[in-house]
Design a protein around this motif. Structure first.
Motif, PDB file in Angstrom:
ATOM      1  N   LEU A 178       0.879  -1.319  -0.013  1.00  0.00           N
ATOM      2  CA  LEU A 178      -0.021   0.032   0.039  1.00  0.00           C
ATOM      3  C   LEU A 178       0.851   1.168  -0.114  1.00  0.00           C
ATOM      4  CD1 LEU A 178      -2.612  -1.135   2.611  1.00  0.00           C
ATOM      5  CD2 LEU A 178      -3.077  -0.990   0.056  1.00  0.00           C
ATOM      6  N   ARG A 179       1.673   1.114   0.824  1.00  0.00           N
ATOM      7  CA  ARG A 179       2.896   2.547   0.896  1.00  0.00           C
ATOM      8  C   ARG A 179       3.322   2.615  -0.478  1.00  0.00           C
ATOM      9  NH1 ARG A 179       7.967   2.320   4.642  1.00  0.00           N
ATOM     10  NH2 ARG A 179       8.483   0.741   3.188  1.00  0.00           N
ATOM     11  N   ALA A 180       4.096   1.433  -0.912  1.00  0.00           N
ATOM     12  CA  ALA A 180       4.722   1.439  -2.330  1.00  0.00           C
ATOM     13  C   ALA A 180       4.093   2.192  -3.429  1.00  0.00           C
ATOM     14  CB  ALA A 180       5.551   0.346  -2.700  1.00  0.00           C
ATOM     15  N   GLN A 181       2.669   1.778  -3.346  1.00  0.00           N
ATOM     16  CA  GLN A 181       1.757   1.975  -4.566  1.00  0.00           C
ATOM     17  C   GLN A 181       1.091   3.314  -4.254  1.00  0.00           C
ATOM     18  OE1 GLN A 181       3.070  -0.207  -6.847  1.00  0.00           O
ATOM     19  NE2 GLN A 181       1.144   0.382  -7.595  1.00  0.00           N
ATOM     20  N   GLY A 182       1.463   4.186  -3.218  1.00  0.00           N
ATOM     21  CA  GLY A 182       1.217   5.516  -3.018  1.00  0.00           C
ATOM     22  C   GLY A 182      -0.147   5.572  -2.390  1.00  0.00           C
ATOM     23  N   LEU A 183      -0.690   4.476  -1.717  1.00  0.00           N
ATOM     24  CA  LEU A 183      -2.476   4.425  -1.275  1.00  0.00           C
ATOM     25  C   LEU A 183      -2.580   4.903   0.123  1.00  0.00           C
ATOM     26  CD1 LEU A 183      -2.942   1.091  -3.243  1.00  0.00           C
ATOM     27  CD2 LEU A 183      -3.659   3.431  -4.004  1.00  0.00           C
ATOM     28  N   THR A 184      -1.493   5.320   0.740  1.00  0.00           N
ATOM     29  CA  THR A 184      -1.750   5.777   2.287  1.00  0.00           C
ATOM     30  C   THR A 184      -2.018   7.303   2.122  1.00  0.00           C
ATOM     31  OG1 THR A 184       0.773   6.133   2.396  1.00  0.00           O
ATOM     32  CG2 THR A 184       0.117   4.015   2.956  1.00  0.00           C
ATOM     33  N   GLY A 185      -2.378   7.626   3.467  1.00  0.00           N
ATOM     34  CA  GLY A 185      -2.971   9.139   3.443  1.00  0.00           C
ATOM     35  C   GLY A 185      -4.000   9.365   2.711  1.00  0.00           C
TER      36      GLY A 185
END
Length: 231
Positions: free
Chosen positions: A80-87
């Motif tokens: 999720l973090r690597a794919q820019g899906l946080t925040g």
């Protein structure tokens, strides 16, 4: 290829708020321990799976690494973090159960979609880390970009680049295939049963998948793609 089951129904509902903690970035360098999670929040062993998933995705949406790291497996958070899906704010869409899991689907305001698998039984002490699989659609991040580089090299007939980005067996399979020029389009990034895959499909829906080693792909090193599933 989906998680063990893919959810299909569409419904709109707001995410339930998760217990708070100091904000940090999901996917730190190590796994949050069960004892630390239990000390902070008690036990979630009997927490209903849909509520469990909502708390996890709410923490991901807040970029709250501590809470997300209690509810979810480190490798799920890394995807999720690597794919820019946080925040970003995630809204629950649907849930269904089978094979010992509940599968919940979420969407954000830009139409990106995440499906997570929440373990129903045999959870770890305290009930933690029960979100142990994820499939993310509509995002282009560091994991998918590495796979895209390999796909582009394969389509261009750049054998040297293919051999640099993929391990020898995977490179040989690609270079020996005549399927490079089939209009492959991005589908999803998936972590399931200990493996991370980047998925593509051609216009007819035929799948193509690359399995990669996330630390190597995120570092941009050679041979991060270790397996390919060709049509």
């Amino acid at each position: 290829m989906a998680l063990r089951i893919m959810s299909a129904a569409v419904a709109a509902a707001a995410l339930a708020a998760a217990p708070g903690a100091a904000a940090s970035t999901p996917g730190e360098t190590q796994r949050t321990t069960n004892s630390v999670c239990s000390e902070a929040f008690g036990s979630v062993q009997q927490l209903p799976a849909v509520t469990y998933g909502n708390r996890f995705m709410a923490a991901v949406g807040r970029a709250d690494g501590f809470v997300a790291g209690c509810y979810g497996d480190f490798a799920v958070i890394r995807v999720l973090r690597a794919q820019g899906l946080t925040g970003t704010r995630w809204t629950w869409v649907s849930s269904q159960s089978g094979f010992g899991y509940t599968y919940s689907t979420y969407r954000d305001g830009s139409g990106r979609q995440v499906e997570i698998a929440i373990l129903l039984g045999d959870r770890e002490p305290g009930g933690w880390h029960a979100v142990d699989a994820v499939r993310a659609q509509g995002s282009r991040g560091d994991l998918s970009r590495y796979a895209d580089r390999l796909l582009q090299a394969w389509r261009a007939g750049d054998a040297a680049a293919v051999r640099s980005l993929a391990c020898p067996g995977a490179a040989a399979a690609l270079l020996g295939s005549d399927a490079a020029d089939r209009g492959w389009r991005p589908e999803a990034v998936r972590f399931d049963q200990g493996e991370t895959w980047v998925e593509y499909a051609d216009p007819a829906g035929t799948p193509l998948s690359f399995r990669l080693i996330p630390p190597a792909a995120l570092a941009g090193t050679s041979h991060a793609v270790v397996q390919v599933l060709l049509p």
